[in-house]
Write a protein that holds these residues in place. Structure first.
Motif, short mmCIF file in Angstrom:
data_model
loop_
_atom_site.label_atom_id
_atom_site.label_comp_id
_atom_site.label_asym_id
_atom_site.label_seq_id
_atom_site.Cartn_x
_atom_site.Cartn_y
_atom_site.Cartn_z
N LYS A 140 0.61 -1.08 -0.10
CA LYS A 140 0.01 0.10 -0.10
C LYS A 140 0.86 1.36 -0.01
O LYS A 140 2.17 1.21 0.35
N GLY A 141 0.32 2.12 -0.36
CA GLY A 141 1.06 3.63 -0.56
C GLY A 141 1.12 4.41 1.01
O GLY A 141 0.14 4.31 1.67
N GLY A 142 2.19 5.29 1.36
CA GLY A 142 2.15 6.10 2.48
C GLY A 142 2.60 5.37 3.64
O GLY A 142 2.63 4.01 3.75
N GLY A 143 2.62 6.12 4.56
CA GLY A 143 2.73 5.52 6.02
C GLY A 143 4.29 4.99 6.30
O GLY A 143 4.96 5.16 5.37
N ASP A 144 4.30 4.36 7.46
CA ASP A 144 5.57 3.89 7.96
C ASP A 144 5.78 2.50 7.06
O ASP A 144 4.75 1.78 6.47
N PRO A 145 6.95 1.81 7.11
CA PRO A 145 6.91 0.38 6.45
C PRO A 145 5.96 -0.46 6.65
O PRO A 145 5.48 -1.31 5.79
N MET A 146 5.65 -0.65 8.11
CA MET A 146 4.59 -1.73 8.52
C MET A 146 3.14 -1.50 7.77
O MET A 146 2.43 -1.96 7.60
N ALA A 147 2.82 0.27 7.85
CA ALA A 147 1.78 0.71 7.30
C ALA A 147 1.62 0.44 5.92
O ALA A 147 0.39 0.10 5.15
N LYS A 148 2.66 0.05 5.01
CA LYS A 148 2.66 -0.25 3.73
C LYS A 148 2.24 -1.79 3.52
O LYS A 148 2.16 -1.99 2.03
N LEU A 149 2.29 -2.76 4.26
CA LEU A 149 2.17 -4.15 4.19
C LEU A 149 0.77 -4.31 3.98
O LEU A 149 -0.20 -3.97 5.03
N GLY A 150 0.21 -4.83 2.86
CA GLY A 150 -1.04 -5.36 2.51
C GLY A 150 -1.23 -6.80 2.90
O GLY A 150 -0.48 -7.49 3.50
N LYS A 151 -2.26 -7.38 2.06
CA LYS A 151 -2.76 -8.84 2.37
C LYS A 151 -1.50 -9.68 1.79
O LYS A 151 -0.68 -9.40 0.86
N LEU A 152 -0.98 -10.81 2.52
CA LEU A 152 -0.27 -11.69 2.10
C LEU A 152 -0.51 -12.49 1.03
O LEU A 152 -1.75 -12.83 0.97
N LEU A 153 0.44 -12.76 -0.07
CA LEU A 153 -0.10 -13.50 -1.05
C LEU A 153 0.78 -14.77 -1.13
O LEU A 153 0.35 -15.81 -1.88
N LYS A 154 1.98 -14.98 -0.13
CA LYS A 154 2.38 -16.25 -0.07
C LYS A 154 2.95 -16.31 1.35
O LYS A 154 3.37 -15.30 2.17
N ARG A 155 2.64 -17.48 2.01
CA ARG A 155 3.04 -17.75 3.23
C ARG A 155 4.34 -18.78 3.51
O ARG A 155 4.10 -19.83 3.28
N PRO A 156 5.49 -18.07 3.79
CA PRO A 156 6.45 -18.83 3.80
C PRO A 156 6.99 -19.64 4.96
O PRO A 156 7.77 -20.55 4.73
N PHE A 157 6.77 -19.23 6.12
CA PHE A 157 7.27 -19.93 7.40
C PHE A 157 6.53 -21.14 7.50
O PHE A 157 5.31 -21.22 8.33
N ALA A 158 7.11 -22.02 7.19
CA ALA A 158 6.27 -23.38 7.33
C ALA A 158 6.40 -23.87 8.69
O ALA A 158 7.45 -23.70 9.32
N ARG A 159 5.35 -24.48 9.02
CA ARG A 159 5.23 -25.08 10.67
C ARG A 159 6.23 -26.32 10.71
O ARG A 159 6.57 -26.84 9.62
#
Length: 276
Positions: A140-159
């Protein structure tokens, strides 16, 4: 026979020397410490941890209390037969390691897995690596680095897999060897922790299994040195949860430096797509 022993000793010394030189050149062992400093100075990265802090600390205290109440004395009695007076120290390290493993299994599987992904991605965005992050999630646009994070498309950290747990318990007998065994145990844990810390990076780069194996093998000493320090930090009672996040930041900083110095194979993403 004496000449053969001498030759083998020289070869082993040379191998250890080369390994130490690789570790020193890589500087990877510094990234867990860099992660701490970067995390402290970038408050926006605290959000994922703050949101998961209460349930995670409760889990950590519960596991630690349970393990020292029911597992310390039996294991101390057993280790005394092998380690003598050192059993007090080696058993503490063993129980901390066991507690850390249980904590990682449960917390990363059910509480903080997505929070660690957010922390890794947020660190890359803070390092102006938005392009690579965009391959794994919406930006997403604007804000701090964490605010720019949108919906996850890939989930890497395998259980954690049963294989990983089995391997852990296979290493436990090393703790019967005074001091040296415990050191070897932590090193072996570090060999797995190092590459696992870059699971998100490998996915964002669209690396195949074979590409990951080659990439890790070429940096084996670096990943092990990172993993050993990261493992030791996460073994610290209760506050190990904080170090899980700072280690993630350190791994992201390392990934950013790899990108900036062009140390990843050229055209890796394109090669991976062609292989699909």
């Amino acid at each position: 026979m004496a000449d053969k022993v001498k030759e083998t000793a020289i070869e082993e010394a040379e191998r250890i020397k080369a390994l130490a030189q690789d570790v020193a050149r890589s500087g990877a062992y510094l990234y867990p410490l860099k992660g701490i400093a970067y995390y402290v100075s970038h408050r926006s990265l605290w959000k994922p941890l703050v949101e998961k802090l209460a349930p995670t600390i409760t889990l950590g205290i519960g596991i630690l209390t349970f393990m020292f109440t029911f597992a310390y004395l039996p294991q101390a009695a057993l280790l005394t037969l092998f380690n003598g007076p050192l059993a007090v120290l080696t058993t503490v390290l063993l129980v901390l390691s066991e507690s850390s493993t249980l904590f990682n299994v449960l917390s990363k599987s059910f509480i903080i897995d997505e929070a660690l992904v957010d922390t890794f991605d947020g660190t890359l965005v803070a390092r102006n690596m938005t392009g690579i992050v965009a391959d794994g999630r919406e930006i997403k646009g604007g804000g701090d680095p964490m605010a720019k994070l949108g919906k996850l498309l890939k989930r890497p950290f395998a259980r954690f897999t049963p294989k990983a747990i089995i391997r852990y318990f296979m290493y436990l007998p090393l703790n019967f060897i005074p001091v040296v065994g415990t050191v070897l145990f932590i090193i072996l844990q570090g060999k797995k922790t190092g590459p696992n810390a870059h699971a998100r990076y490998f996915q964002l780069k669209s690396m195949s299994s074979r590409q990951k194996e080659v990439f890790i093998e070429e940096r084996k000493a670096a990943y092990t040195s990172f993993g050993v320090l990261a493992t030791l930090l996460e073994m610290v009672p209760v506050v190990g949860i904080v170090f899980a996040f700072t280690n993630t930041v350190g791994a992201a900083l390392w990934a950013a430096d790899l990108e900036q110095h062009n140390t990843t194979a050229p055209g890796l993403k394109e090669q991976a797509k062609k292989a699909e």
